[in-house]
Design a protein around this motif. Structure first.
Motif, PDB file in Angstrom:
ATOM      1  N   PHE A   1       6.999  55.697  41.110  1.00  0.00           N
ATOM      2  CA  PHE A   1       5.909  56.561  41.532  1.00  0.00           C
ATOM      3  C   PHE A   1       6.274  58.036  41.413  1.00  0.00           C
ATOM      4  O   PHE A   1       5.408  58.870  41.181  1.00  0.00           O
ATOM      5  CB  PHE A   1       5.481  56.227  42.962  1.00  0.00           C
ATOM      6  CG  PHE A   1       4.905  54.855  43.085  1.00  0.00           C
ATOM      7  CD1 PHE A   1       3.693  54.548  42.492  1.00  0.00           C
ATOM      8  CD2 PHE A   1       5.584  53.859  43.760  1.00  0.00           C
ATOM      9  CE1 PHE A   1       3.154  53.274  42.586  1.00  0.00           C
ATOM     10  CE2 PHE A   1       5.059  52.577  43.862  1.00  0.00           C
ATOM     11  CZ  PHE A   1       3.841  52.294  43.275  1.00  0.00           C
ATOM     12  N   ASN A   2       7.533  58.357  41.539  1.00  0.00           N
ATOM     13  CA  ASN A   2       7.957  59.752  41.420  1.00  0.00           C
ATOM     14  C   ASN A   2       7.938  60.250  39.978  1.00  0.00           C
ATOM     15  O   ASN A   2       7.860  61.446  39.751  1.00  0.00           O
ATOM     16  CB  ASN A   2       9.355  59.942  42.021  1.00  0.00           C
ATOM     17  CG  ASN A   2       9.293  60.172  43.502  1.00  0.00           C
ATOM     18  OD1 ASN A   2       9.004  61.268  43.936  1.00  0.00           O
ATOM     19  ND2 ASN A   2       9.511  59.132  44.277  1.00  0.00           N
ATOM     20  N   PHE A   3       8.007  59.349  39.014  1.00  0.00           N
ATOM     21  CA  PHE A   3       8.042  59.780  37.620  1.00  0.00           C
ATOM     22  C   PHE A   3       6.693  59.708  36.913  1.00  0.00           C
ATOM     23  O   PHE A   3       6.566  60.184  35.790  1.00  0.00           O
ATOM     24  CB  PHE A   3       9.099  58.988  36.854  1.00  0.00           C
ATOM     25  CG  PHE A   3      10.486  59.384  37.251  1.00  0.00           C
ATOM     26  CD1 PHE A   3      11.006  60.600  36.874  1.00  0.00           C
ATOM     27  CD2 PHE A   3      11.261  58.543  38.044  1.00  0.00           C
ATOM     28  CE1 PHE A   3      12.275  60.982  37.259  1.00  0.00           C
ATOM     29  CE2 PHE A   3      12.533  58.915  38.429  1.00  0.00           C
ATOM     30  CZ  PHE A   3      13.048  60.145  38.041  1.00  0.00           C
TER      31      PHE A   3
ATOM     32  N   PRO B   1       8.083  65.434  45.853  1.00  0.00           N
ATOM     33  CA  PRO B   1       9.460  65.808  46.188  1.00  0.00           C
ATOM     34  C   PRO B   1      10.439  64.730  45.730  1.00  0.00           C
ATOM     35  O   PRO B   1      10.159  63.541  45.829  1.00  0.00           O
ATOM     36  CB  PRO B   1       9.465  65.927  47.711  1.00  0.00           C
ATOM     37  CG  PRO B   1       8.135  65.514  48.187  1.00  0.00           C
ATOM     38  CD  PRO B   1       7.245  65.256  47.022  1.00  0.00           C
ATOM     39  N   LEU B   2      11.573  65.156  45.226  1.00  0.00           N
ATOM     40  CA  LEU B   2      12.586  64.196  44.768  1.00  0.00           C
ATOM     41  C   LEU B   2      13.241  63.453  45.919  1.00  0.00           C
ATOM     42  O   LEU B   2      13.876  62.423  45.713  1.00  0.00           O
ATOM     43  CB  LEU B   2      13.648  64.911  43.935  1.00  0.00           C
ATOM     44  CG  LEU B   2      13.167  65.414  42.588  1.00  0.00           C
ATOM     45  CD1 LEU B   2      14.250  66.231  41.896  1.00  0.00           C
ATOM     46  CD2 LEU B   2      12.730  64.264  41.701  1.00  0.00           C
ATOM     47  N   THR B   3      13.070  63.953  47.124  1.00  0.00           N
ATOM     48  CA  THR B   3      13.647  63.260  48.275  1.00  0.00           C
ATOM     49  C   THR B   3      12.945  61.942  48.554  1.00  0.00           C
ATOM     50  O   THR B   3      13.419  61.144  49.356  1.00  0.00           O
ATOM     51  CB  THR B   3      13.584  64.150  49.525  1.00  0.00           C
ATOM     52  OG1 THR B   3      12.229  64.604  49.691  1.00  0.00           O
ATOM     53  CG2 THR B   3      14.506  65.337  49.404  1.00  0.00           C
ATOM     54  N   GLY B   4      11.806  61.674  47.879  1.00  0.00           N
ATOM     55  CA  GLY B   4      11.112  60.401  48.038  1.00  0.00           C
ATOM     56  C   GLY B   4      11.783  59.261  47.302  1.00  0.00           C
ATOM     57  O   GLY B   4      11.427  58.103  47.487  1.00  0.00           O
ATOM     58  N   ILE B   5      12.749  59.575  46.452  1.00  0.00           N
ATOM     59  CA  ILE B   5      13.459  58.532  45.710  1.00  0.00           C
ATOM     60  C   ILE B   5      14.618  58.035  46.583  1.00  0.00           C
ATOM     61  O   ILE B   5      15.737  58.513  46.489  1.00  0.00           O
ATOM     62  CB  ILE B   5      13.990  59.051  44.364  1.00  0.00           C
ATOM     63  CG1 ILE B   5      12.852  59.615  43.541  1.00  0.00           C
ATOM     64  CG2 ILE B   5      14.712  57.958  43.609  1.00  0.00           C
ATOM     65  CD1 ILE B   5      13.295  60.249  42.242  1.00  0.00           C
ATOM     66  N   LEU B   6      14.318  57.119  47.453  1.00  0.00           N
ATOM     67  CA  LEU B   6      15.349  56.591  48.348  1.00  0.00           C
ATOM     68  C   LEU B   6      15.791  55.195  47.943  1.00  0.00           C
ATOM     69  O   LEU B   6      16.934  54.836  48.106  1.00  0.00           O
ATOM     70  CB  LEU B   6      14.830  56.566  49.789  1.00  0.00           C
ATOM     71  CG  LEU B   6      14.466  57.934  50.369  1.00  0.00           C
ATOM     72  CD1 LEU B   6      13.869  57.769  51.754  1.00  0.00           C
ATOM     73  CD2 LEU B   6      15.673  58.838  50.407  1.00  0.00           C
ATOM     74  N   GLU B   7      14.851  54.440  47.444  1.00  0.00           N
ATOM     75  CA  GLU B   7      15.146  53.085  47.002  1.00  0.00           C
ATOM     76  C   GLU B   7      14.379  52.831  45.713  1.00  0.00           C
ATOM     77  O   GLU B   7      13.533  53.616  45.315  1.00  0.00           O
ATOM     78  CB  GLU B   7      14.740  52.078  48.081  1.00  0.00           C
ATOM     79  CG  GLU B   7      15.580  52.197  49.339  1.00  0.00           C
ATOM     80  CD  GLU B   7      15.237  51.144  50.366  1.00  0.00           C
ATOM     81  OE1 GLU B   7      14.654  50.121  49.984  1.00  0.00           O
ATOM     82  OE2 GLU B   7      15.552  51.344  51.536  1.00  0.00           O
ATOM     83  N   ILE B   8      14.626  51.727  45.092  1.00  0.00           N
ATOM     84  CA  ILE B   8      14.061  51.433  43.784  1.00  0.00           C
ATOM     85  C   ILE B   8      12.530  51.458  43.783  1.00  0.00           C
ATOM     86  O   ILE B   8      11.915  51.865  42.813  1.00  0.00           O
ATOM     87  CB  ILE B   8      14.608  50.098  43.225  1.00  0.00           C
ATOM     88  CG1 ILE B   8      14.304  49.980  41.734  1.00  0.00           C
ATOM     89  CG2 ILE B   8      14.056  48.918  43.987  1.00  0.00           C
ATOM     90  CD1 ILE B   8      15.028  50.944  40.869  1.00  0.00           C
ATOM     91  N   TYR B   9      11.885  51.070  44.867  1.00  0.00           N
ATOM     92  CA  TYR B   9      10.415  51.031  44.872  1.00  0.00           C
ATOM     93  C   TYR B   9       9.811  52.433  44.771  1.00  0.00           C
ATOM     94  O   TYR B   9       8.676  52.597  44.354  1.00  0.00           O
ATOM     95  CB  TYR B   9       9.874  50.298  46.102  1.00  0.00           C
ATOM     96  CG  TYR B   9      10.061  51.058  47.392  1.00  0.00           C
ATOM     97  CD1 TYR B   9       9.108  51.972  47.812  1.00  0.00           C
ATOM     98  CD2 TYR B   9      11.179  50.855  48.181  1.00  0.00           C
ATOM     99  CE1 TYR B   9       9.279  52.682  48.989  1.00  0.00           C
ATOM    100  CE2 TYR B   9      11.360  51.547  49.358  1.00  0.00           C
ATOM    101  CZ  TYR B   9      10.399  52.466  49.759  1.00  0.00           C
ATOM    102  OH  TYR B   9      10.577  53.155  50.915  1.00  0.00           O
TER     103      TYR B   9
END
Length: 102
Positions: free
Chosen positions: A78-80, A66-74
């Motif tokens: 992993f999302n890509f 889910p794209l909602t996991g991209i909250l901060e740089i860390y």
């Protein structure tokens, strides 16, 4: 539509004929237990569940987080990672061929 393996309608010809109707292919495109997922994150549901069921060539979308996991740089890297995976990219090749010829 052929390169995407579209499953929702049966096309009456290469691009359809004038006045022809499109028969709907009845399937369970949304399962009963998925309503909560749709309500909580519609973009995740449509990308990971509905679109792969309707377009056979988009089966690789089921592995995307889910794209909602991209909250901060860390969380960005992993999302890509799945976008580089051959299981994600190979089914999309027929869809991208017309775009790459330009």
């Amino acid at each position: 539509m052929k390169s995407l393996d579209y499953k929702l309608y049966k096309w009456p010809g290469p691009w359809g004929r004038t006045g022809a109707f499109l028969p709907v292919v009845e399937q369970e495109y949304m399962k009963a237990g998925e309503y909560d997922l749709l309500i909580s994150d519609p973009s995740f549901y449509f990308r990971n569940f509905y679109l792969p069921r309707v377009f056979g060539a988009l089966q690789g979308f089921t592995m995307l987080p889910p794209l909602t996991g991209i909250l901060e740089i860390y969380g960005v890297a992993f999302n890509f990672i799945p976008y580089a995976c051959p299981l994600f990219r190979l089914p999309l090749r027929p869809c991208l061929r017309p775009v790459q010829k330009r």
